[in-house]
Design an enzyme around this catalytic site. Structure first.
Site, mmCIF file in Angstrom:
data_model
loop_
_atom_site.group_PDB
_atom_site.id
_atom_site.type_symbol
_atom_site.label_atom_id
_atom_site.label_comp_id
_atom_site.label_asym_id
_atom_site.label_seq_id
_atom_site.Cartn_x
_atom_site.Cartn_y
_atom_site.Cartn_z
ATOM 1 N N LYS A 139 -3.522 4.621 -3.466
ATOM 2 C CA LYS A 139 -4.666 3.762 -3.767
ATOM 3 C C LYS A 139 -5.459 3.434 -2.504
ATOM 4 C CE LYS A 139 -2.701 1.654 -7.959
ATOM 5 N NZ LYS A 139 -1.382 2.301 -7.946
ATOM 6 N N ASP A 163 -1.138 -4.183 -5.777
ATOM 7 C CA ASP A 163 -0.369 -3.252 -6.606
ATOM 8 C C ASP A 163 1.092 -3.646 -6.427
ATOM 9 O OD1 ASP A 163 0.241 -1.093 -8.229
ATOM 10 O OD2 ASP A 163 0.381 0.298 -6.542
ATOM 11 N N ALA A 176 0.772 -1.240 0.000
ATOM 12 C CA ALA A 176 0.000 0.000 0.000
ATOM 13 C C ALA A 176 0.804 1.292 0.000
ATOM 14 C CB ALA A 176 -0.958 0.000 1.194
ATOM 15 N N ALA A 177 2.039 1.296 0.502
ATOM 16 C CA ALA A 177 2.780 2.560 0.618
ATOM 17 C C ALA A 177 3.029 3.162 -0.771
ATOM 18 C CB ALA A 177 4.102 2.335 1.339
ATOM 19 N N PRO A 178 2.948 4.497 -0.864
ATOM 20 C CA PRO A 178 2.762 5.474 0.211
ATOM 21 C C PRO A 178 1.318 5.752 0.615
ATOM 22 C CG PRO A 178 3.198 6.612 -1.840
ATOM 23 C CD PRO A 178 3.329 5.148 -2.152
ATOM 24 N N GLY A 179 0.337 5.189 -0.118
ATOM 25 C CA GLY A 179 -1.043 5.313 0.335
ATOM 26 C C GLY A 179 -2.020 5.909 -0.658
ATOM 27 N N CYS A 185 3.005 -0.817 -12.517
ATOM 28 C CA CYS A 185 3.313 0.419 -13.253
ATOM 29 C C CYS A 185 4.410 0.115 -14.265
ATOM 30 C CB CYS A 185 3.714 1.546 -12.303
ATOM 31 S SG CYS A 185 5.135 1.192 -11.244
ATOM 32 N N ASP A 198 4.583 -9.205 5.871
ATOM 33 C CA ASP A 198 4.854 -9.874 4.613
ATOM 34 C C ASP A 198 3.572 -10.546 4.127
ATOM 35 O OD1 ASP A 198 5.806 -12.561 3.127
ATOM 36 O OD2 ASP A 198 7.337 -11.005 2.927
#
Length: 466
Positions: free
Chosen positions: A112, A174, A107-110, A227, A157
């Site tokens: 989505k 992602d 998730a980082a940096p946040g 990406c 993890d």
């Protein structure tokens, strides 16, 4: 931009000579700047911006503002996010219509995570996880600033989730990738690219998906995104998920004017590719898959909650006034965690207890206050929360200069007529945090780790909302 020869050969073969030439030309241009507004905190529209077509709260900006020196950025009124990534809104709004438990695994940096939290049906729970310890604090800060109480931030993890079983209705993966879609923004991605790294990435991506697949409910949705451009990390991995794990690839309705590209690997399933020479944004690949089988939403969750509730007669001792600091305080489970008062949505308390028992929880719900001796100190998370009762604390509106001083954690001088005690500092109506006014001075309670570290102020400050 000096592109690697192997990248040119491979991507040219995937796109075709004409399309690759157009892509290469686009990569030589400045990337667009885009943000997403937090509609729980503001109705403002960016000055001079135009809307991202696939995201109702997303905007392209005419130029890049000085985000660091914009108090509304620190207040969580908007998030700086790549426009292509905002396509997640289409996936969630088209397929998720009832409250769910959703996991954003990487998730980082946040970006989505905060988008998902904005568009999920009310009553949903979002669990945002980041495996890298040096990145999870940034994730926690951004989720906290967004201000929704129905969130949990973890530092685990993917393999750690396996004991949780089929907990999640939606999982976003992602996944870490070779980053070809970020070449225009990140020169390091160009330098580190290699065919060998692409191979390492698609293998790692399959391990991640295999590890987390057991935690998706039958009938649940897996959103897979990267990406990058190559087929190994994109279409080939989607084919593997479908064939090996038994998932159905689902279509997402898009408009032709968005210029989103489809499957480039000759497969017959729908995928969504954002290519910088066709869409206004960076490179992105996304698709959505459904796990086989049928689920009954919420049944196992509610049964587990009822069983646990019977054995919990004694609530921890909480300061009396603290429940008055949130709207609808009866909808939360209130706990004392060490010296912190935490309020978590009651509906998902059993999920929270399970996560606490088996995972590394960084933050969850709303950290309402900290108890220090006889003092009850309202927390920064409370200041950021959209669940905060607006009548709980007096507030004071500050100027731009005062707001920047506050965000640097400097002394803030207030007028003599403001009340003593804990005050909420606001800029253009948006909450920035608390001070404790003791008369001759106001103690700045802004978190040390969040402060603006830069000691200078640009001569020209460009703000998103003027």
């Amino acid at each position: 931009m000096n592109l690697p020869i192997d990248f040119i050969t491979r991507t040219g073969g995937l796109l075709g000579e004409g399309q690759f030439a157009a892509l290469r030309e686009a990569l030589a241009k400045e990337p667009p700047v885009s943000i997403r507004m937090n509609r729980l905190k503001t109705d403002a529209v960016p000055a001079g911006g135009h809307q991202v077509p696939w995201c109702g709260s997303g905007y392209y900006l005419a130029s890049r503002p000085t985000f660091t020196f914009d108090p509304l950025f620190h207040a969580g009124c908007y998030y700086v996010q790549e426009a292509s990534s905002m396509f997640l809104e289409q996936v969630l709004t088209q397929y998720v219509h009832e409250p769910v438990v959703m996991l954003d695994l990487c998730a980082a940096p946040g970006g989505k995570s905060t988008l998902a939290r904005s568009v999920l049906p009310e009553g949903s729970l979002l669990v945002a996880n980041e495996v890298m310890r040096n990145r999870v604090q940034v994730l926690a800060e951004n989720v906290t600033k967004w201000g929704h109480p129905g969130t949990v931030v973890l530092n685990n993890d993917p393999a750690d989730f396996v004991p949780l079983g089929e907990l999640f209705d939606v999982i976003l993966t992602d996944v870490p990738c070779s980053g070809e879609g970020m070449f225009r923004k990140d020169p390091v991605a160009v330098e580190e690219w290699s065919v060998e790294n692409v191979t390492l990435c698609w293998q790692r991506q399959r391990r991640i998906v295999r590890d987390i697949w057991h935690c998706l409910k039958p009938g649940g949705l897996l959103v897979y995104s990267t990406c990058t451009y190559n087929r190994e990390e994109n279409e080939d991995n989607v084919a593997w998920i479908s064939e090996e794990l038994g998932a159905e690839v689902l279509p997402v309705e898009v408009q032709s004017g968005w210029n989103i590209s489809g499957n480039l690997a000759g497969k017959d399933f729908p995928v969504y590719r954002f290519l910088p020479h066709r869409t206004e944004g960076e490179g992105l690949f996304m698709t959505v898959l459904r796990k086989s089988g049928e689920s009954v939403p919420g049944v196992s969750l509610h049964r587990r909650k009822e069983k646990k509730a019977k054995g919990k007669e004694k609530a921890p001792v909480l300061p009396k006034e603290v429940k008055g600091w949130l709207v609808s305080s009866g909808q939360y489970a209130w706990t004392m965690e060490q010296n912190r008062v935490v309020a978590f949505p009651l509906l998902y308390q059993s999920v929270y207890e399970m996560l606490q028992a088996q995972m590394r929880v960084v933050c969850a719900g709303v950290q309402v206050a900290e108890v220090k001796g006889k003092d009850l100190i309202p927390s920064q998370a409370l200041a950021m929360s959209v669940a905060r009762d607006e009548t709980a604390f007096p507030s004071v509106e500050v100027s731009y200069e005062q707001a920047i001083a506050y965000l640097r954690k400097e002394a803030v001088v207030l007028s003599a007529d403001v009340p003593r005690g804990y005050l909420l500092i606001r800029y253009k109506g948006a909450a920035l945090g608390f001070v404790k006014n003791i008369g001759n001075r106001a103690n700045n309670l802004y978190p040390q780790e969040w402060r603006i570290r830069s000691g200078y102020l640009p001569e020209q400050v460009s703000l998103v909302v003027r």
